[in-house]
Design a protein around this motif. Structure first.
Motif, PDB file in Angstrom:
ATOM      1  N   GLN A 166       0.976  -1.549   0.183  1.00  0.00           N
ATOM      2  CA  GLN A 166       0.321  -0.154  -0.360  1.00  0.00           C
ATOM      3  C   GLN A 166       1.161   1.288   0.070  1.00  0.00           C
ATOM      4  OE1 GLN A 166      -3.185  -0.331   3.211  1.00  0.00           O
ATOM      5  NE2 GLN A 166      -3.418  -1.723   2.398  1.00  0.00           N
ATOM      6  N   ARG A 167       2.123   1.233   0.505  1.00  0.00           N
ATOM      7  CA  ARG A 167       2.886   2.402   0.982  1.00  0.00           C
ATOM      8  C   ARG A 167       3.934   2.773  -1.125  1.00  0.00           C
ATOM      9  NH1 ARG A 167       4.505   0.214   5.827  1.00  0.00           N
ATOM     10  NH2 ARG A 167       5.788  -0.484   5.155  1.00  0.00           N
ATOM     11  N   ARG A 168       3.849   1.491  -1.753  1.00  0.00           N
ATOM     12  CA  ARG A 168       4.087   1.303  -2.904  1.00  0.00           C
ATOM     13  C   ARG A 168       3.441   1.826  -3.941  1.00  0.00           C
ATOM     14  NH1 ARG A 168       8.090  -3.260  -3.549  1.00  0.00           N
ATOM     15  NH2 ARG A 168       6.083  -4.420  -2.946  1.00  0.00           N
ATOM     16  N   VAL A 169       2.084   1.672  -4.169  1.00  0.00           N
ATOM     17  CA  VAL A 169       1.422   1.157  -5.327  1.00  0.00           C
ATOM     18  C   VAL A 169       1.393   2.175  -5.990  1.00  0.00           C
ATOM     19  CG1 VAL A 169      -0.898   1.658  -3.375  1.00  0.00           C
ATOM     20  CG2 VAL A 169      -0.616  -0.125  -5.801  1.00  0.00           C
ATOM     21  N   VAL A 170       1.251   2.478  -6.799  1.00  0.00           N
ATOM     22  CA  VAL A 170       0.431   3.630  -8.133  1.00  0.00           C
ATOM     23  C   VAL A 170      -0.903   2.922  -7.987  1.00  0.00           C
ATOM     24  CG1 VAL A 170       0.299   4.457  -9.615  1.00  0.00           C
ATOM     25  CG2 VAL A 170       2.852   3.929  -8.897  1.00  0.00           C
ATOM     26  N   LEU A 171      -2.054   4.083  -7.915  1.00  0.00           N
ATOM     27  CA  LEU A 171      -3.202   3.366  -8.409  1.00  0.00           C
ATOM     28  C   LEU A 171      -3.378   4.476  -9.587  1.00  0.00           C
ATOM     29  CD1 LEU A 171      -6.094   2.500  -7.640  1.00  0.00           C
ATOM     30  CD2 LEU A 171      -6.498   5.006  -6.171  1.00  0.00           C
ATOM     31  N   ASP A 220       8.774   6.942  -5.149  1.00  0.00           N
ATOM     32  CA  ASP A 220       8.481   6.336  -3.910  1.00  0.00           C
ATOM     33  C   ASP A 220       7.334   5.069  -3.569  1.00  0.00           C
ATOM     34  OD1 ASP A 220       6.517   7.673  -3.371  1.00  0.00           O
ATOM     35  OD2 ASP A 220       7.175   8.256  -0.578  1.00  0.00           O
ATOM     36  N   ARG A 221       6.738   5.554  -4.957  1.00  0.00           N
ATOM     37  CA  ARG A 221       5.639   5.105  -5.422  1.00  0.00           C
ATOM     38  C   ARG A 221       5.758   4.116  -7.024  1.00  0.00           C
ATOM     39  NH1 ARG A 221       0.558   4.739  -2.207  1.00  0.00           N
ATOM     40  NH2 ARG A 221       0.642   5.796  -0.684  1.00  0.00           N
ATOM     41  N   GLY A 222       4.689   2.830  -7.318  1.00  0.00           N
ATOM     42  CA  GLY A 222       5.052   2.745  -8.706  1.00  0.00           C
ATOM     43  C   GLY A 222       5.612   1.350  -8.656  1.00  0.00           C
ATOM     44  N   ALA A 223       6.689   0.120  -7.451  1.00  0.00           N
ATOM     45  CA  ALA A 223       6.535  -0.680  -7.563  1.00  0.00           C
ATOM     46  C   ALA A 223       5.328  -1.789  -7.445  1.00  0.00           C
ATOM     47  CB  ALA A 223       7.417  -1.197  -6.313  1.00  0.00           C
ATOM     48  N   VAL A 224       4.438  -1.499  -6.784  1.00  0.00           N
ATOM     49  CA  VAL A 224       3.421  -2.167  -7.121  1.00  0.00           C
ATOM     50  C   VAL A 224       2.248  -1.283  -8.101  1.00  0.00           C
ATOM     51  CG1 VAL A 224       1.681  -3.216  -6.105  1.00  0.00           C
ATOM     52  CG2 VAL A 224       3.929  -3.255  -5.358  1.00  0.00           C
ATOM     53  N   ALA A 225       1.227  -1.022  -9.343  1.00  0.00           N
ATOM     54  CA  ALA A 225       0.973  -1.035  -9.795  1.00  0.00           C
ATOM     55  C   ALA A 225      -0.625  -1.078  -9.380  1.00  0.00           C
ATOM     56  CB  ALA A 225       0.842  -0.381 -11.148  1.00  0.00           C
ATOM     57  N   LEU A 226      -2.093  -0.946  -9.554  1.00  0.00           N
ATOM     58  CA  LEU A 226      -2.983  -1.163  -9.073  1.00  0.00           C
ATOM     59  C   LEU A 226      -4.033  -0.151 -10.114  1.00  0.00           C
ATOM     60  CD1 LEU A 226      -5.987  -2.913  -8.648  1.00  0.00           C
ATOM     61  CD2 LEU A 226      -5.658  -1.079  -5.905  1.00  0.00           C
ATOM     62  N   PHE A 244       9.258   3.944 -12.919  1.00  0.00           N
ATOM     63  CA  PHE A 244       7.228   4.799 -13.237  1.00  0.00           C
ATOM     64  C   PHE A 244       7.828   6.194 -14.276  1.00  0.00           C
ATOM     65  CE2 PHE A 244       3.022   5.579 -13.693  1.00  0.00           C
ATOM     66  CZ  PHE A 244       2.549   4.083 -12.881  1.00  0.00           C
ATOM     67  N   ALA A 245       8.933   6.577 -14.164  1.00  0.00           N
ATOM     68  CA  ALA A 245       8.657   8.377 -15.071  1.00  0.00           C
ATOM     69  C   ALA A 245       9.234   7.315 -16.128  1.00  0.00           C
ATOM     70  CB  ALA A 245      10.907   8.648 -13.520  1.00  0.00           C
ATOM     71  N   GLU A 246      10.409   7.028 -16.217  1.00  0.00           N
ATOM     72  CA  GLU A 246      10.329   6.523 -17.448  1.00  0.00           C
ATOM     73  C   GLU A 246       9.114   5.554 -17.956  1.00  0.00           C
ATOM     74  OE1 GLU A 246      15.078   4.887 -16.855  1.00  0.00           O
ATOM     75  OE2 GLU A 246      13.345   3.882 -16.201  1.00  0.00           O
ATOM     76  N   ILE A 247       8.021   4.940 -17.339  1.00  0.00           N
ATOM     77  CA  ILE A 247       7.027   4.817 -18.326  1.00  0.00           C
ATOM     78  C   ILE A 247       5.948   5.404 -18.027  1.00  0.00           C
ATOM     79  CG2 ILE A 247       4.543   3.456 -17.112  1.00  0.00           C
ATOM     80  CD1 ILE A 247       6.595   1.778 -15.271  1.00  0.00           C
ATOM     81  N   TRP A 248       6.053   6.971 -17.751  1.00  0.00           N
ATOM     82  CA  TRP A 248       4.698   7.974 -18.037  1.00  0.00           C
ATOM     83  C   TRP A 248       5.013   8.330 -19.003  1.00  0.00           C
ATOM     84  CZ3 TRP A 248       1.043   8.666 -15.085  1.00  0.00           C
ATOM     85  CH2 TRP A 248       0.666   9.932 -15.054  1.00  0.00           C
ATOM     86  N   ALA A 249       6.196   8.524 -19.938  1.00  0.00           N
ATOM     87  CA  ALA A 249       6.704   8.994 -21.033  1.00  0.00           C
ATOM     88  C   ALA A 249       5.583   8.313 -21.796  1.00  0.00           C
ATOM     89  CB  ALA A 249       7.711   8.923 -21.281  1.00  0.00           C
TER      90      ALA A 249
END
Length: 523
Positions: A416-421, A460-466, A512-517
């Motif tokens: 929950q601390r690492r997740v990106v919604l 600090d978020r993005g290790a898990v994605a929901l 996730f910064a690289e994924i974001w593009a």
């Protein structure tokens, strides 16, 4: 000598003051919209505009800044209630009804002309629908109507070959500038007015300083959004190209015109058609001939550019006013036709009202639509919902958020601390942001339109994605593990929001910064 804007209506037989029926009907419109404002849940675009209000800026990918500011004010002053969120569009509806009635008076109409002008707005499905929701459309309609009200006051000065008062030009410039900050399509009205002036004797106004002063005021007010577009490499143009190529339906001219009759109530067509003809050909309308040409120019532009049917809706309060004048004069020998036709319009409007207003539960509304054999002209390329698109886009959102919350709370505290919604589109993201706090959810992210500009999430978020609405194979391109854990289930929502996947993904292949593009989606 008094101003032409004041003497012209009385010279044509209209009352010196707006009849009492006009403010009465305006208040009735306000009461009707507010009484039903909370009966259906939030609309897809309302979630998005409220989210934009939390990220105030001079521009957004798919709209100028005004709606975000109004959404912010509506939430703050209205306490986050549906009534508060929808108060300003309802007020815009009441103002439009009043302006339509006053337009009829200024065009030379009497009490019945004013009444038909007001009824045209009050009973038109497109107005009942748009003045109930916090969207740009409600404020665009009132802005166009106010600009045309200014034009009706200004144009008689061309016939008298006198310069119009500067305060009227300043007002027109102010309305135009704010209109452009609300929705870029206000520019179509300005181009249409320019065509109307150039092609008629009203071009004499262009030899005065007034129009150029109005243009300067409008440009100064629109400049911040223009600067934002330049600084961000014109994202709105990319959005418009993508929408035209992949989302919006292409309508032949006959279908587009049938859509005009549908959205305004078909039995009211004789009024606004009479208004077009009166403005274009009646001797008593010579001072306002430019406005008939304006409508033709805008209509032609929208047909050629394959615009959505409702884009022309802001023109019709003026046409209902002009048509009310024409009908009132045509029935001088048969005055009994006036209340009889008004009663027919009211009955027809009452029959169509449940189609666009929250008067029936969804199951009853579906049966009602089938009983009326209604098939609204489609504006986008997708499978038709069981209800109308606008109403369908008000259902299923909180149920979706509740399902996402169950998945989120089933994660470990570490996850929950690492997740990106992450949501596929701004409707899903907006609903997650609106309902999420009461379900204990973190902020939502999306690559759709302006949501993309508000990311990426913190490092600090993005290790898990929901994710919500994302295809599993697409998620698997960026995460080594992707498991579908649930899906949405809504009876009345848009088909493409039903059975969308809820996925939990782990082990990102990049930051996730690289994924974001690669997440950006303007459409």
């Amino acid at each position: 000598m008094s101003a032409p804007g004041a003497t012209a209506p009385r010279g044509h037989g209209g009352p010196a003051r707006t009849p009492a029926i006009v403010p009465g009907l305006a208040l009735a419109m306000l009461a009707l919209e507010l009484a039903t404002s909370s009966r259906y849940p939030m609309f897809r675009d309302e979630f998005y505009y409220v989210a934009c209000g939390r990220h105030l800026a001079w521009g957004y990918v798919d709209h100028p800044p005004m709606i975000a500011l109004l959404a912010r004010l509506s939430v703050v002053l209205g306490g986050g209630t549906l009534f508060g969120i929808r108060f300003l569009p309802a007020l815009a509806g009441a103002v439009t009804v009043w302006l339509a009635g006053d337009l009829a008076r200024r065009l030379g109409g009497g009490r019945w002309a004013c009444a038909f002008a007001c009824l045209g707005v009050m009973l038109g499905p497109v107005y009942l629908e748009n003045f109930r929701l916090l969207t740009m459309n409600a404020f665009e309609i009132v802005a166009w109507t106010l600009a045309l009200w200014c034009a009706v006051r200004l144009l008689p000065y061309a016939r008298e070959q006198r310069p119009a008062p500067l305060h009227l030009w300043l007002l027109l410039g102010l309305v135009a500038g704010l209109g452009l900050e609300n929705k870029h399509s206000f520019a179509f009205l300005l181009v249409g007015l320019a065509v109307g002036l150039v092609l008629t004797p009203a071009r004499a106004l262009l030899r005065t300083g007034g129009p150029w002063l109005a243009m300067l005021v409008a440009l100064l007010l629109a400049a911040p959004n223009l600067a934002w577009e330049i600084a961000h490499h014109w994202p709105t143009l990319e959005f418009l190209r993508n929408a035209a190529g992949h989302k919006n339906a292409v309508l032949p001219p006959a279908t587009f015109m049938w859509g005009q009759a549908q959205m305004l109530e078909p039995l009211a067509a004789p009024v606004w058609i009479a208004g077009v003809l009166w403005l274009l050909f009646a001797r008593s309308a010579a001072a306002w001939r430019a406005l008939g040409v304006t409508w033709l120019a805008i209509l032609a532009t929208f047909i050629v550019t394959h615009a959505k049917v409702y884009y022309l809706a802001p023109c019709y309060p003026l046409l209902f006013a002009a048509g009310g004048v024409a009908f009132e004069r045509a029935t001088r020998a048969l005055p009994a036709l006036r209340p009889a036709y008004a009663a027919v319009l009211v009955l027809a409007g009452a029959l169509l009202a449940p189609v666009v207003m929250p008067l029936l539960p969804p199951a009853q509304l579906e049966r009602y639509l089938h009983a009326l054999h209604l098939h609204p002209v489609a504006t986008e390329r997708h499978r038709e919902p069981r209800l109308t698109q606008t109403i369908a886009d008000q259902f299923g959102w909180e149920e979706m958020v509740a399902k996402v919350a169950r998945v989120y709370h089933a994660l470990s505290p570490e996850d929950q601390r690492r997740v990106v919604l992450y949501a596929h589109n701004y409707g899903e993201a907006g609903a997650l942001d609106w309902y999420g706090p009461r379900y204990g959810l973190p902020p939502a992210y999306s690559g759709h339109n302006s949501y993309w500009w508000w990311g990426p999430p913190p490092p600090d978020r993005g290790a898990v994605a929901l994710t919500v609405g994302e295809d599993r194979d697409d998620v698997a391109k960026t995460y080594a593990q992707a498991s579908v854990v649930d899906s949405t289930d809504c009876t009345w929502c848009m088909p493409y929001e039903n059975h969308v996947l809820i996925t939990v993904a782990r082990q990102p292949k990049n930051t996730f910064a690289e994924i974001w593009a690669r997440c950006r989606m303007y459409i």
